[in-house]
Design a protein around this motif. Structure first.
Motif, PDB file in Angstrom:
ATOM      1  N   MET A   1       1.042  -1.204   0.036  1.00 16.56           N
ATOM      2  CA  MET A   1      -0.032   0.102   0.118  1.00 16.56           C
ATOM      3  C   MET A   1       1.056   1.248   0.341  1.00 16.56           C
ATOM      4  N   ASN A   2       0.380   2.118  -0.776  1.00 12.46           N
ATOM      5  CA  ASN A   2       1.516   3.230  -0.950  1.00 12.46           C
ATOM      6  C   ASN A   2       0.937   4.314  -0.091  1.00 12.46           C
ATOM      7  N   LYS A   3       1.540   5.678  -0.029  1.00 13.89           N
ATOM      8  CA  LYS A   3       1.240   6.446   0.861  1.00 13.89           C
ATOM      9  C   LYS A   3      -0.199   7.129   0.773  1.00 13.89           C
ATOM     10  N   GLU A   4      -0.615   7.438  -0.437  1.00  6.82           N
ATOM     11  CA  GLU A   4      -1.963   7.949  -0.607  1.00  6.82           C
ATOM     12  C   GLU A   4      -3.093   7.143  -0.233  1.00  6.82           C
ATOM     13  N   GLN A   5      -2.937   5.796  -0.593  1.00  5.16           N
ATOM     14  CA  GLN A   5      -3.729   4.830  -0.081  1.00  5.16           C
ATOM     15  C   GLN A   5      -4.167   4.671   1.367  1.00  5.16           C
ATOM     16  N   PHE A   6      -2.801   4.746   2.007  1.00 11.77           N
ATOM     17  CA  PHE A   6      -2.830   4.578   3.577  1.00 11.77           C
ATOM     18  C   PHE A   6      -3.648   5.604   3.992  1.00 11.77           C
ATOM     19  N   LEU A   7      -3.121   6.911   3.536  1.00 14.45           N
ATOM     20  CA  LEU A   7      -3.638   8.420   4.291  1.00 14.45           C
ATOM     21  C   LEU A   7      -5.221   8.153   3.844  1.00 14.45           C
ATOM     22  N   LYS A   8      -5.695   7.886   2.808  1.00 14.50           N
ATOM     23  CA  LYS A   8      -7.125   7.718   2.421  1.00 14.50           C
ATOM     24  C   LYS A   8      -7.717   6.878   3.414  1.00 14.50           C
ATOM     25  N   GLN A   9      -7.236   5.742   3.574  1.00 15.56           N
ATOM     26  CA  GLN A   9      -8.087   4.676   4.522  1.00 15.56           C
ATOM     27  C   GLN A   9      -8.362   5.234   6.030  1.00 15.56           C
ATOM     28  N   LEU A  10      -7.042   5.458   6.329  1.00 15.63           N
ATOM     29  CA  LEU A  10      -6.707   6.339   7.564  1.00 15.63           C
ATOM     30  C   LEU A  10      -7.925   7.405   7.780  1.00 15.63           C
ATOM     31  N   GLU A  11      -7.890   8.403   6.984  1.00 14.75           N
ATOM     32  CA  GLU A  11      -8.977   9.421   6.944  1.00 14.75           C
ATOM     33  C   GLU A  11     -10.487   8.939   7.084  1.00 14.75           C
ATOM     34  N   ALA A  12     -10.584   7.952   6.399  1.00 15.52           N
ATOM     35  CA  ALA A  12     -12.007   7.253   6.233  1.00 15.52           C
ATOM     36  C   ALA A  12     -12.419   6.689   7.361  1.00 15.52           C
ATOM     37  N   PHE A  13     -11.364   6.068   8.089  1.00 11.92           N
ATOM     38  CA  PHE A  13     -11.603   5.464   9.439  1.00 11.92           C
ATOM     39  C   PHE A  13     -11.769   6.269  10.615  1.00 11.92           C
ATOM     40  N   LEU A  14     -11.265   7.511  10.213  1.00 13.14           N
ATOM     41  CA  LEU A  14     -11.313   8.441  11.442  1.00 13.14           C
ATOM     42  C   LEU A  14     -12.493   9.573  11.188  1.00 13.14           C
ATOM     43  N   LYS A  15     -13.318   9.232  10.341  1.00 13.02           N
ATOM     44  CA  LYS A  15     -14.444  10.132  10.205  1.00 13.02           C
ATOM     45  C   LYS A  15     -15.194  10.692  11.162  1.00 13.02           C
ATOM     46  N   LEU A  17     -13.883  11.699  13.763  1.00 19.69           N
ATOM     47  CA  LEU A  17     -13.219  12.950  14.577  1.00 19.69           C
ATOM     48  C   LEU A  17     -13.595  14.078  13.837  1.00 19.69           C
ATOM     49  N   SER A  18     -13.121  15.186  14.731  1.00 15.66           N
ATOM     50  CA  SER A  18     -13.666  16.614  13.780  1.00 15.66           C
ATOM     51  C   SER A  18     -12.358  16.671  12.643  1.00 15.66           C
ATOM     52  N   LEU A  19     -12.744  17.697  11.839  1.00 20.25           N
ATOM     53  CA  LEU A  19     -11.795  17.818  10.746  1.00 20.25           C
ATOM     54  C   LEU A  19     -10.582  18.420  11.037  1.00 20.25           C
ATOM     55  N   GLU A  20     -10.484  19.005  12.253  1.00 19.56           N
ATOM     56  CA  GLU A  20      -9.171  19.494  12.617  1.00 19.56           C
ATOM     57  C   GLU A  20      -8.197  18.523  13.267  1.00 19.56           C
ATOM     58  N   GLU A  21      -9.005  17.440  13.942  1.00 21.85           N
ATOM     59  CA  GLU A  21      -8.188  16.513  14.571  1.00 21.85           C
ATOM     60  C   GLU A  21      -7.686  15.385  13.367  1.00 21.85           C
ATOM     61  N   ARG A  22      -8.550  15.159  12.540  1.00 20.44           N
ATOM     62  CA  ARG A  22      -8.251  14.308  11.347  1.00 20.44           C
ATOM     63  C   ARG A  22      -6.832  14.913  10.660  1.00 20.44           C
ATOM     64  N   GLN A  23      -7.145  16.247  10.379  1.00 18.42           N
ATOM     65  CA  GLN A  23      -5.769  16.853   9.923  1.00 18.42           C
ATOM     66  C   GLN A  23      -4.813  16.751  10.519  1.00 18.42           C
ATOM     67  N   ASP A  24      -4.451  17.115  11.784  1.00 20.87           N
ATOM     68  CA  ASP A  24      -3.438  16.919  12.717  1.00 20.87           C
ATOM     69  C   ASP A  24      -2.688  15.381  12.442  1.00 20.87           C
ATOM     70  N   ILE A  25      -3.611  14.471  12.708  1.00 18.55           N
ATOM     71  CA  ILE A  25      -3.267  13.136  12.582  1.00 18.55           C
ATOM     72  C   ILE A  25      -2.700  12.967  11.312  1.00 18.55           C
ATOM     73  N   LEU A  26      -3.312  13.025  10.326  1.00 15.09           N
ATOM     74  CA  LEU A  26      -2.962  12.872   8.825  1.00 15.09           C
ATOM     75  C   LEU A  26      -1.808  13.623   8.685  1.00 15.09           C
ATOM     76  N   GLN A  27      -1.311  14.881   9.084  1.00 14.42           N
ATOM     77  CA  GLN A  27      -0.034  15.628   9.152  1.00 14.42           C
ATOM     78  C   GLN A  27       1.166  14.941   9.814  1.00 14.42           C
ATOM     79  N   ASP A  28       0.648  14.322  10.950  1.00 17.64           N
ATOM     80  CA  ASP A  28       1.863  13.555  11.559  1.00 17.64           C
ATOM     81  C   ASP A  28       2.243  12.471  10.751  1.00 17.64           C
ATOM     82  N   TYR A  29       1.334  11.505  10.104  1.00 19.62           N
ATOM     83  CA  TYR A  29       1.572  10.334   9.322  1.00 19.62           C
ATOM     84  C   TYR A  29       2.326  10.914   8.205  1.00 19.62           C
ATOM     85  N   LYS A  30       1.892  11.976   7.394  1.00 23.12           N
ATOM     86  CA  LYS A  30       2.669  12.392   6.487  1.00 23.12           C
ATOM     87  C   LYS A  30       4.220  12.739   6.622  1.00 23.12           C
TER      88      LYS A  30
END
Length: 184
Positions: A1-15, A17-30
């Motif tokens: 699984m590449n970075k984009e697929q991983f981040l899209k799946q993670l964001e979908a599973f974190l739906k 959470l608030s948008l701000e929380e999700r963005q913080d988490i996704l930024q950490d993984y980026k």
């Protein structure tokens, strides 16, 4: 699984959470991906080392709900935290749900007993209207009312203590499921 697929799946599973929380988490993984690529790892290797996005999301949601309980201790927040921790693994149904039901039963029964004792003088009033009033019933019900007040004071302290202890137990459980408990 590449970075984009991983981040899209993670964001979908974190739906949830608030948008701000999700963005913080996704930024950490980026950032984690950026550091891994600097060290010469491929996106697939980084994804494999992180684990499955669904499990990561479950752990993050459980931690998030526990943080919410610490900020605002309400029955709704506690139930959401318990449910999130149960979702971490099959055996958590027994390990978390059993103690939760037992503690909830103790707390509810204690509060019900205190309320019943405090309201016992109402029974004397009913006897008064029915014409079956006895002075000994009044003194007995006033004694029960006093005991009920003491039980209520004790239940207030016990409820706070049991809630804090159960939150610590949930945190320990999350750490244990993540594999973070170390024996030195």
């Amino acid at each position: 699984m590449n970075k984009e697929q991983f981040l899209k799946q993670l964001e979908a599973f974190l739906k949830r959470l608030s948008l701000e929380e999700r963005q913080d988490i996704l930024q950490d993984y980026k950032e984690y991906y950026a550091m891994g690529i600097e060290k010469g790892k491929s996106e697939q290797e980084i994804s494999a080392s992180l684990g499955h996005p669904k499990q990561i999301a479950k752990e993050l949601l459980a931690s998030y709900h526990l943080d919410m309980v610490e900020q605002t201790t309400s029955s709704g927040n506690i139930l959401r935290a318990v449910w999130a921790v149960i979702g971490l693994g099959f055996f958590n149904i027994l390990i978390v749900l059993g103690p939760f039901c037992a503690l909830a039963g103790v707390v509810i029964s204690g509060w019900l007993a205190s309320v019943a004792f405090i309201l016992s003088p109402l029974g004397v009033l009913i006897n008064l209207f029915l014409g079956q009033f006895r002075m000994s019933d009044m003194f007995f019900s006033l004694g029960l009312c006093g005991i009920g007040i003491f039980i209520a004071m004790g239940m207030l302290v016990a409820t706070k203590s049991l809630t804090k202890g159960f939150i610590r137990y949930l945190k320990f459980n999350i750490t244990f499921v993540k594999g973070g408990v170390k024996h030195e």
